[in-house]
Design a protein around this motif. Structure first.
Motif, PDB file in Angstrom:
ATOM      1  N   MET A   1     -20.650  -8.832 -16.055  1.00  0.00           N
ATOM      2  CA  MET A   1     -19.835  -8.125 -15.089  1.00  0.00           C
ATOM      3  C   MET A   1     -19.602  -9.070 -13.911  1.00  0.00           C
ATOM      4  SD  MET A   1     -20.689  -4.672 -12.897  1.00  0.00           S
ATOM      5  CE  MET A   1     -20.624  -3.599 -14.281  1.00  0.00           C
ATOM      6  N   SER A   2     -18.392  -9.142 -13.476  1.00  0.00           N
ATOM      7  CA  SER A   2     -18.052 -10.016 -12.359  1.00  0.00           C
ATOM      8  C   SER A   2     -18.539  -9.411 -11.041  1.00  0.00           C
ATOM      9  CB  SER A   2     -16.539 -10.230 -12.281  1.00  0.00           C
ATOM     10  OG  SER A   2     -15.895  -9.032 -11.900  1.00  0.00           O
ATOM     11  N   TYR A   3     -18.670 -10.274 -10.046  1.00  0.00           N
ATOM     12  CA  TYR A   3     -19.116  -9.809  -8.731  1.00  0.00           C
ATOM     13  C   TYR A   3     -18.122  -8.808  -8.149  1.00  0.00           C
ATOM     14  CZ  TYR A   3     -20.353  -9.718  -3.838  1.00  0.00           C
ATOM     15  OH  TYR A   3     -20.680  -9.295  -2.580  1.00  0.00           O
ATOM     16  N   ARG A   4     -16.845  -9.089  -8.296  1.00  0.00           N
ATOM     17  CA  ARG A   4     -15.882  -8.155  -7.696  1.00  0.00           C
ATOM     18  C   ARG A   4     -15.896  -6.808  -8.408  1.00  0.00           C
ATOM     19  NH1 ARG A   4      -9.815 -10.385  -8.912  1.00  0.00           N
ATOM     20  NH2 ARG A   4     -10.017 -10.651 -11.144  1.00  0.00           N
ATOM     21  N   ARG A   5     -16.151  -6.771  -9.729  1.00  0.00           N
ATOM     22  CA  ARG A   5     -16.264  -5.491 -10.439  1.00  0.00           C
ATOM     23  C   ARG A   5     -17.499  -4.752  -9.943  1.00  0.00           C
ATOM     24  NH1 ARG A   5     -14.386  -2.593 -15.257  1.00  0.00           N
ATOM     25  NH2 ARG A   5     -12.781  -4.190 -15.331  1.00  0.00           N
ATOM     26  N   LEU A   6     -18.598  -5.483  -9.754  1.00  0.00           N
ATOM     27  CA  LEU A   6     -19.815  -4.891  -9.224  1.00  0.00           C
ATOM     28  C   LEU A   6     -19.586  -4.321  -7.830  1.00  0.00           C
ATOM     29  CD1 LEU A   6     -22.849  -4.488  -9.832  1.00  0.00           C
ATOM     30  CD2 LEU A   6     -23.244  -6.688  -8.717  1.00  0.00           C
ATOM     31  N   SER A   7     -18.670  -4.919  -7.091  1.00  0.00           N
ATOM     32  CA  SER A   7     -18.359  -4.475  -5.730  1.00  0.00           C
ATOM     33  C   SER A   7     -17.341  -3.340  -5.692  1.00  0.00           C
ATOM     34  CB  SER A   7     -17.835  -5.655  -4.910  1.00  0.00           C
ATOM     35  OG  SER A   7     -18.803  -6.666  -4.834  1.00  0.00           O
ATOM     36  N   GLY A   8     -16.933  -2.844  -6.859  1.00  0.00           N
ATOM     37  CA  GLY A   8     -16.044  -1.694  -6.898  1.00  0.00           C
ATOM     38  C   GLY A   8     -14.608  -1.976  -7.282  1.00  0.00           C
ATOM     39  N   TRP A   9     -14.265  -3.243  -7.485  1.00  0.00           N
ATOM     40  CA  TRP A   9     -12.902  -3.605  -7.862  1.00  0.00           C
ATOM     41  C   TRP A   9     -12.601  -3.109  -9.269  1.00  0.00           C
ATOM     42  CZ3 TRP A   9     -11.502  -6.670 -12.014  1.00  0.00           C
ATOM     43  CH2 TRP A   9     -10.178  -7.090 -12.059  1.00  0.00           C
ATOM     44  N   GLU A  10     -11.408  -2.634  -9.467  1.00  0.00           N
ATOM     45  CA  GLU A  10     -10.929  -2.232 -10.791  1.00  0.00           C
ATOM     46  C   GLU A  10      -9.671  -3.024 -11.097  1.00  0.00           C
ATOM     47  OE1 GLU A  10     -12.137  -0.158 -13.147  1.00  0.00           O
ATOM     48  OE2 GLU A  10     -13.909   0.216 -11.917  1.00  0.00           O
ATOM     49  N   PRO A  11      -9.526  -3.495 -12.328  1.00  0.00           N
ATOM     50  CA  PRO A  11      -8.335  -4.285 -12.654  1.00  0.00           C
ATOM     51  C   PRO A  11      -7.072  -3.428 -12.632  1.00  0.00           C
ATOM     52  CG  PRO A  11      -9.621  -3.855 -14.629  1.00  0.00           C
ATOM     53  CD  PRO A  11     -10.420  -3.346 -13.472  1.00  0.00           C
ATOM     54  N   ALA A  12      -6.009  -4.031 -12.129  1.00  0.00           N
ATOM     55  CA  ALA A  12      -4.715  -3.338 -12.130  1.00  0.00           C
ATOM     56  C   ALA A  12      -4.129  -3.387 -13.539  1.00  0.00           C
ATOM     57  CB  ALA A  12      -3.764  -4.008 -11.150  1.00  0.00           C
ATOM     58  N   GLU A  13      -3.432  -2.345 -13.902  1.00  0.00           N
ATOM     59  CA  GLU A  13      -2.763  -2.285 -15.201  1.00  0.00           C
ATOM     60  C   GLU A  13      -1.281  -2.097 -14.977  1.00  0.00           C
ATOM     61  OE1 GLU A  13      -6.131  -0.345 -18.118  1.00  0.00           O
ATOM     62  OE2 GLU A  13      -4.319   0.760 -17.728  1.00  0.00           O
ATOM     63  N   PHE A  14      -0.501  -2.807 -15.759  1.00  0.00           N
ATOM     64  CA  PHE A  14       0.949  -2.706 -15.698  1.00  0.00           C
ATOM     65  C   PHE A  14       1.452  -2.421 -17.102  1.00  0.00           C
ATOM     66  CE2 PHE A  14      -0.625  -5.807 -12.650  1.00  0.00           C
ATOM     67  CZ  PHE A  14      -0.163  -5.289 -11.460  1.00  0.00           C
ATOM     68  N   THR A  15       2.307  -1.398 -17.230  1.00  0.00           N
ATOM     69  CA  THR A  15       2.851  -1.049 -18.533  1.00  0.00           C
ATOM     70  C   THR A  15       4.364  -1.198 -18.506  1.00  0.00           C
ATOM     71  OG1 THR A  15       1.042   0.517 -18.900  1.00  0.00           O
ATOM     72  CG2 THR A  15       2.984   0.736 -20.316  1.00  0.00           C
ATOM     73  N   ASP A  16       4.879  -1.958 -19.467  1.00  0.00           N
ATOM     74  CA  ASP A  16       6.320  -2.118 -19.643  1.00  0.00           C
ATOM     75  C   ASP A  16       6.737  -1.256 -20.830  1.00  0.00           C
ATOM     76  OD1 ASP A  16       6.829  -4.015 -17.596  1.00  0.00           O
ATOM     77  OD2 ASP A  16       5.954  -5.574 -18.869  1.00  0.00           O
ATOM     78  N   TYR A  17       7.816  -0.495 -20.637  1.00  0.00           N
ATOM     79  CA  TYR A  17       8.310   0.398 -21.672  1.00  0.00           C
ATOM     80  C   TYR A  17       9.648  -0.125 -22.162  1.00  0.00           C
ATOM     81  CZ  TYR A  17       4.784   3.450 -19.662  1.00  0.00           C
ATOM     82  OH  TYR A  17       3.607   3.970 -19.197  1.00  0.00           O
ATOM     83  N   GLU A  18       9.868  -0.035 -23.462  1.00  0.00           N
ATOM     84  CA  GLU A  18      11.147  -0.443 -24.049  1.00  0.00           C
ATOM     85  C   GLU A  18      11.715   0.756 -24.818  1.00  0.00           C
ATOM     86  OE1 GLU A  18      12.810  -3.650 -27.295  1.00  0.00           O
ATOM     87  OE2 GLU A  18      10.951  -4.119 -26.214  1.00  0.00           O
ATOM     88  N   TYR A  19      12.975   1.043 -24.534  1.00  0.00           N
ATOM     89  CA  TYR A  19      13.631   2.202 -25.141  1.00  0.00           C
ATOM     90  C   TYR A  19      14.812   1.743 -25.981  1.00  0.00           C
ATOM     91  CZ  TYR A  19      10.973   4.653 -21.543  1.00  0.00           C
ATOM     92  OH  TYR A  19       9.972   5.122 -20.747  1.00  0.00           O
ATOM     93  N   ASP A  20      15.153   2.541 -27.005  1.00  0.00           N
ATOM     94  CA  ASP A  20      16.359   2.230 -27.785  1.00  0.00           C
ATOM     95  C   ASP A  20      17.573   2.814 -27.078  1.00  0.00           C
ATOM     96  OD1 ASP A  20      16.376   4.954 -28.339  1.00  0.00           O
ATOM     97  OD2 ASP A  20      15.853   4.742 -30.449  1.00  0.00           O
ATOM     98  N   GLU A  21      18.729   2.683 -27.710  1.00  0.00           N
ATOM     99  CA  GLU A  21      19.974   3.135 -27.082  1.00  0.00           C
ATOM    100  C   GLU A  21      19.999   4.636 -26.816  1.00  0.00           C
ATOM    101  OE1 GLU A  21      20.342   1.755 -30.481  1.00  0.00           O
ATOM    102  OE2 GLU A  21      20.086  -0.205 -29.563  1.00  0.00           O
ATOM    103  N   ASP A  22      19.223   5.411 -27.586  1.00  0.00           N
ATOM    104  CA  ASP A  22      19.202   6.865 -27.424  1.00  0.00           C
ATOM    105  C   ASP A  22      18.135   7.320 -26.422  1.00  0.00           C
ATOM    106  OD1 ASP A  22      21.213   7.148 -29.359  1.00  0.00           O
ATOM    107  OD2 ASP A  22      19.725   7.132 -30.979  1.00  0.00           O
ATOM    108  N   GLY A  23      17.453   6.368 -25.807  1.00  0.00           N
ATOM    109  CA  GLY A  23      16.453   6.706 -24.804  1.00  0.00           C
ATOM    110  C   GLY A  23      15.074   7.009 -25.364  1.00  0.00           C
TER     111      GLY A  23
END
Length: 112
Positions: A1-23
């Motif tokens: 476990m990293s020091y920053r995780r031990l200190s309460g840090w949580e990793p940011a998550e980013f989600t990219d969505y891909e849609y077809d022509e009909d949404g």
């Protein structure tokens, strides 16, 4: 476990969505921020380096406690008894002769 995780840090998550022509959703990709960045790795490497230079017996720098010039300069104090360990050692005695592997038995002491 990293020091920053031990200190309460949580990793940011980013989600990219891909849609077809009909949404309609056809794909989603989630990327999580790395826990071990350059700073975290540098701290752990520095800690490993520091620990490698410490005596495993006394915890002092090896350069100090293994210096032949320091022989005879060290003084010691009388021992101090750990009563929790004394209690555990007394509790172990009956098992030491009966058990196949008495050192594998776990005992604990609680104050009470």
């Amino acid at each position: 476990m990293s020091y920053r995780r031990l200190s309460g840090w949580e990793p940011a998550e980013f989600t990219d969505y891909e849609y077809d022509e009909d949404g309609r959703l056809i794909r989603s990709v989630t990327t999580r921020e790395a826990e071990w960045d350059e700073q975290e790795r540098a701290w752990m490497l520095a800690l490993a380096e520091h620990e490698s230079r410490q005596c495993p017996l006394c915890g002092r720098p090896l350069s100090v406690c293994t210096d032949p010039a320091s022989e005879g300069r060290w003084t010691t104090t009388p021992p101090t008894r750990c009563y929790a360990t004394t209690s555990v050692m007394k509790a172990r005695k009956p098992y030491d002769e009966k058990s196949d592997e008495p050192r594998a038995l776990l005992f604990s002491a609680t104050a009470g």
